[in-house]
Design a protein around this motif. Structure first.
Motif, PDB file in Angstrom:
ATOM      1  N   LEU A   1       0.932  -1.209  -0.216  1.00  0.00           N
ATOM      2  CA  LEU A   1      -0.208  -0.123   0.295  1.00  0.00           C
ATOM      3  C   LEU A   1       0.894   1.370  -0.109  1.00  0.00           C
ATOM      4  CD1 LEU A   1      -3.143  -1.305   1.859  1.00  0.00           C
ATOM      5  CD2 LEU A   1      -2.734  -1.064   0.536  1.00  0.00           C
ATOM      6  N   ARG A   2       1.929   1.158   0.086  1.00  0.00           N
ATOM      7  CA  ARG A   2       2.977   2.458  -0.553  1.00  0.00           C
ATOM      8  C   ARG A   2       3.752   2.433  -1.313  1.00  0.00           C
ATOM      9  NH1 ARG A   2       3.791   5.509   4.325  1.00  0.00           N
ATOM     10  NH2 ARG A   2       2.329   4.355   6.602  1.00  0.00           N
ATOM     11  N   PHE A   3       4.057   3.048  -2.297  1.00  0.00           N
ATOM     12  CA  PHE A   3       4.478   3.421  -3.940  1.00  0.00           C
ATOM     13  C   PHE A   3       5.402   5.039  -4.039  1.00  0.00           C
ATOM     14  CE2 PHE A   3       0.731   0.535  -3.950  1.00  0.00           C
ATOM     15  CZ  PHE A   3       1.435  -0.549  -4.771  1.00  0.00           C
ATOM     16  N   GLU A   4       6.633   4.564  -4.206  1.00  0.00           N
ATOM     17  CA  GLU A   4       7.113   5.334  -5.206  1.00  0.00           C
ATOM     18  C   GLU A   4       7.419   5.746  -6.503  1.00  0.00           C
ATOM     19  OE1 GLU A   4      10.882   5.573  -3.127  1.00  0.00           O
ATOM     20  OE2 GLU A   4       9.766   6.874  -0.890  1.00  0.00           O
ATOM     21  N   GLU A   5       6.948   7.254  -6.916  1.00  0.00           N
ATOM     22  CA  GLU A   5       6.581   7.438  -8.275  1.00  0.00           C
ATOM     23  C   GLU A   5       7.614   8.312  -8.521  1.00  0.00           C
ATOM     24  OE1 GLU A   5       4.390   8.434 -12.252  1.00  0.00           O
ATOM     25  OE2 GLU A   5       3.528   8.558 -10.125  1.00  0.00           O
ATOM     26  N   TRP A   6       9.194   7.834  -9.534  1.00  0.00           N
ATOM     27  CA  TRP A   6      10.101   8.844  -9.205  1.00  0.00           C
ATOM     28  C   TRP A   6      10.012  10.096 -10.337  1.00  0.00           C
ATOM     29  CZ3 TRP A   6      13.955   9.091  -5.443  1.00  0.00           C
ATOM     30  CH2 TRP A   6      13.998   8.578  -5.079  1.00  0.00           C
ATOM     31  N   LYS A   7      10.318  11.010 -10.682  1.00  0.00           N
ATOM     32  CA  LYS A   7      10.666  12.328 -11.300  1.00  0.00           C
ATOM     33  C   LYS A   7      11.078  11.706 -13.379  1.00  0.00           C
ATOM     34  CE  LYS A   7       7.684  15.757  -9.127  1.00  0.00           C
ATOM     35  NZ  LYS A   7       8.278  17.184  -8.762  1.00  0.00           N
ATOM     36  N   ALA A   8      11.222  11.767 -14.175  1.00  0.00           N
ATOM     37  CA  ALA A   8      12.350  11.990 -14.758  1.00  0.00           C
ATOM     38  C   ALA A   8      13.346  12.937 -15.284  1.00  0.00           C
ATOM     39  CB  ALA A   8      10.555  11.437 -16.350  1.00  0.00           C
ATOM     40  N   GLU A   9      13.704  12.456 -15.785  1.00  0.00           N
ATOM     41  CA  GLU A   9      15.318  13.317 -15.147  1.00  0.00           C
ATOM     42  C   GLU A   9      15.320  13.870 -16.806  1.00  0.00           C
ATOM     43  OE1 GLU A   9      19.342  10.904 -14.570  1.00  0.00           O
ATOM     44  OE2 GLU A   9      18.263  10.565 -12.855  1.00  0.00           O
ATOM     45  N   LYS A  10      15.708  15.456 -16.997  1.00  0.00           N
ATOM     46  CA  LYS A  10      15.505  16.065 -18.133  1.00  0.00           C
ATOM     47  C   LYS A  10      16.807  16.045 -18.417  1.00  0.00           C
ATOM     48  CE  LYS A  10      11.051  17.672 -17.455  1.00  0.00           C
ATOM     49  NZ  LYS A  10      10.260  17.121 -17.943  1.00  0.00           N
ATOM     50  N   ASP A  11      16.728  14.445 -19.947  1.00  0.00           N
ATOM     51  CA  ASP A  11      17.854  14.479 -20.567  1.00  0.00           C
ATOM     52  C   ASP A  11      17.487  15.051 -21.770  1.00  0.00           C
ATOM     53  OD1 ASP A  11      19.548  13.610 -22.387  1.00  0.00           O
ATOM     54  OD2 ASP A  11      20.003  11.694 -20.883  1.00  0.00           O
ATOM     55  N   LEU A  12      18.543  16.160 -22.288  1.00  0.00           N
ATOM     56  CA  LEU A  12      17.213  17.042 -23.357  1.00  0.00           C
ATOM     57  C   LEU A  12      18.026  16.111 -24.813  1.00  0.00           C
ATOM     58  CD1 LEU A  12      18.894  20.630 -22.237  1.00  0.00           C
ATOM     59  CD2 LEU A  12      16.387  20.052 -22.401  1.00  0.00           C
ATOM     60  N   GLN A  13      19.298  15.861 -24.918  1.00  0.00           N
ATOM     61  CA  GLN A  13      19.414  14.753 -26.378  1.00  0.00           C
ATOM     62  C   GLN A  13      18.064  13.849 -26.176  1.00  0.00           C
ATOM     63  OE1 GLN A  13      21.843  15.706 -28.590  1.00  0.00           O
ATOM     64  NE2 GLN A  13      20.628  14.034 -29.498  1.00  0.00           N
ATOM     65  N   LEU A  14      18.436  12.752 -24.999  1.00  0.00           N
ATOM     66  CA  LEU A  14      17.363  11.682 -25.050  1.00  0.00           C
ATOM     67  C   LEU A  14      16.395  12.205 -25.860  1.00  0.00           C
ATOM     68  CD1 LEU A  14      18.223   9.024 -22.287  1.00  0.00           C
ATOM     69  CD2 LEU A  14      18.102   9.156 -25.146  1.00  0.00           C
ATOM     70  N   GLU A  15      15.251  12.952 -25.119  1.00  0.00           N
ATOM     71  CA  GLU A  15      13.816  13.862 -25.376  1.00  0.00           C
ATOM     72  C   GLU A  15      13.665  14.137 -26.886  1.00  0.00           C
ATOM     73  OE1 GLU A  15      11.349  14.301 -23.604  1.00  0.00           O
ATOM     74  OE2 GLU A  15      12.152  12.641 -22.867  1.00  0.00           O
ATOM     75  N   SER A  16      14.760  14.552 -27.321  1.00  0.00           N
ATOM     76  CA  SER A  16      15.058  15.591 -28.670  1.00  0.00           C
ATOM     77  C   SER A  16      14.911  14.182 -29.757  1.00  0.00           C
ATOM     78  CB  SER A  16      16.583  15.546 -29.118  1.00  0.00           C
ATOM     79  OG  SER A  16      16.415  16.897 -30.022  1.00  0.00           O
ATOM     80  N   ASP A  17      15.971  13.261 -29.114  1.00  0.00           N
ATOM     81  CA  ASP A  17      16.204  11.804 -29.928  1.00  0.00           C
ATOM     82  C   ASP A  17      14.824  11.353 -30.939  1.00  0.00           C
ATOM     83  OD1 ASP A  17      18.102  12.622 -30.178  1.00  0.00           O
ATOM     84  OD2 ASP A  17      19.588  11.134 -29.491  1.00  0.00           O
ATOM     85  N   ALA A  18      14.314  11.412 -29.311  1.00  0.00           N
ATOM     86  CA  ALA A  18      12.739  10.485 -29.453  1.00  0.00           C
ATOM     87  C   ALA A  18      11.616  11.231 -29.987  1.00  0.00           C
ATOM     88  CB  ALA A  18      12.097  10.358 -27.373  1.00  0.00           C
ATOM     89  N   MET A  19      12.002  12.851 -30.037  1.00  0.00           N
ATOM     90  CA  MET A  19      10.455  13.596 -31.070  1.00  0.00           C
ATOM     91  C   MET A  19      11.170  13.245 -32.466  1.00  0.00           C
ATOM     92  SD  MET A  19       8.584  15.319 -28.872  1.00  0.00           S
ATOM     93  CE  MET A  19       8.441  16.971 -28.784  1.00  0.00           C
ATOM     94  N   LEU A  20      12.326  13.605 -32.128  1.00  0.00           N
ATOM     95  CA  LEU A  20      12.745  13.066 -34.108  1.00  0.00           C
ATOM     96  C   LEU A  20      12.208  12.072 -34.355  1.00  0.00           C
ATOM     97  CD1 LEU A  20      13.942  14.060 -36.291  1.00  0.00           C
ATOM     98  CD2 LEU A  20      16.551  13.401 -35.196  1.00  0.00           C
ATOM     99  N   HIS A  21      12.505  10.828 -33.493  1.00  0.00           N
ATOM    100  CA  HIS A  21      12.318   9.592 -34.070  1.00  0.00           C
ATOM    101  C   HIS A  21      10.692   9.572 -33.843  1.00  0.00           C
ATOM    102  CE1 HIS A  21      11.166   5.322 -34.118  1.00  0.00           C
ATOM    103  NE2 HIS A  21      10.058   5.258 -32.967  1.00  0.00           N
TER     104      HIS A  21
END
Length: 231
Positions: free
Chosen positions: A139-159
């Motif tokens: 009944l307890r969980f942790e959800e970690w916020k996404a790290e802002k990797d600008l290069q990976l975000e850019s690569d994902a959007m390009l894909h």
């Protein structure tokens, strides 16, 4: 559903939120199943709303226990399709002899800081455990916020953009397409380091809408994306 927010200033600010809702034990079992699935996928609630073809708040309302039974009736089949799973978390509820199923109050407490969300679920049931019975659910969980990797975000959007451009050239949108249908088309990259999230598709789609390459319409209570000529 009730909510309460408290801002406490320690070493870092923490936002505390509490919400609650009435539900039957079987509905809680499903709510809990989808809650665990989302966290495991590392998706945010608004990404589920997007894949369901709903406004941003739709899935968050469900997760905060607003009209749980109604939402499950309408969306559970599509949610199972999104996750490609119909598995339900095993749990067995203690019931007194002759006790009938009734709605009970469930509470979700959330603490948010700079790096994560911490969840604590309070339930009114006692779980039967032991030999040949499932363990009590966590009944307890942790959800970690996404790290802002600008290069990976850019690569994902390009894909995603390249995939959607190819779909446009092949008249994929002539009869319209849902967010989930498109996500299935773009989610696989063949690269271990590059993971596509629904947010990447959503961002590219809305840039296409701004460029008048696509339009979005509400068809049968679900968003569909079409070519401008086929509105």
């Amino acid at each position: 559903m009730t909510k309460k927010k408290i801002l406490s200033m320690n070493t870092e600010s923490t936002i505390k939120t509490s919400c609650s809702g009435m539900m039957y034990s079987h509905d809680f079992q499903l709510w809990y199943t989808y809650f665990k699935r989302r966290i495991k996928k590392e998706w945010r609630p608004e990404e589920l709303s997007f894949l369901l073809g709903k406004p941003d708040h739709a899935y968050l309302d469900f997760e905060k226990m607003f009209q749980v039974q109604k939402f499950l009736t309408q969306e559970s089949i599509l949610l199972d399709r999104i996750y490609a799973s119909s598995h339900i978390e095993a749990m067995e509820f203690h019931r007194e002899e002759f006790e009938v199923s009734q709605e009970r109050l469930v509470r979700l407490k959330i603490e948010e800081d700079e790096v994560k969300w911490s969840y604590s679920i309070e339930v009114p049931w006692t779980f039967l455990t032991g030999k040949k019975k499932p363990p009590a659910p966590g009944l307890r969980f942790e959800e970690w916020k996404a790290e802002k990797d600008l290069q990976l975000e850019s690569d994902a959007m390009l894909h995603v953009r390249q995939k959607l451009e190819a779909l446009l050239e092949n008249n994929y949108f002539e009869n319209g397409a849902t967010a989930l249908q498109m996500f299935r088309q773009v989610e696989h990259t063949g690269l271990v380091h590059l993971k596509i999230f629904p947010r990447h598709l959503k961002n590219v789609l809305y840039s296409f809408i701004q460029q008048n390459k696509l339009v979005v319409r509400n068809i049968e209570n679900s968003y569909s994306f079409l070519l401008p000529d086929f509105q």
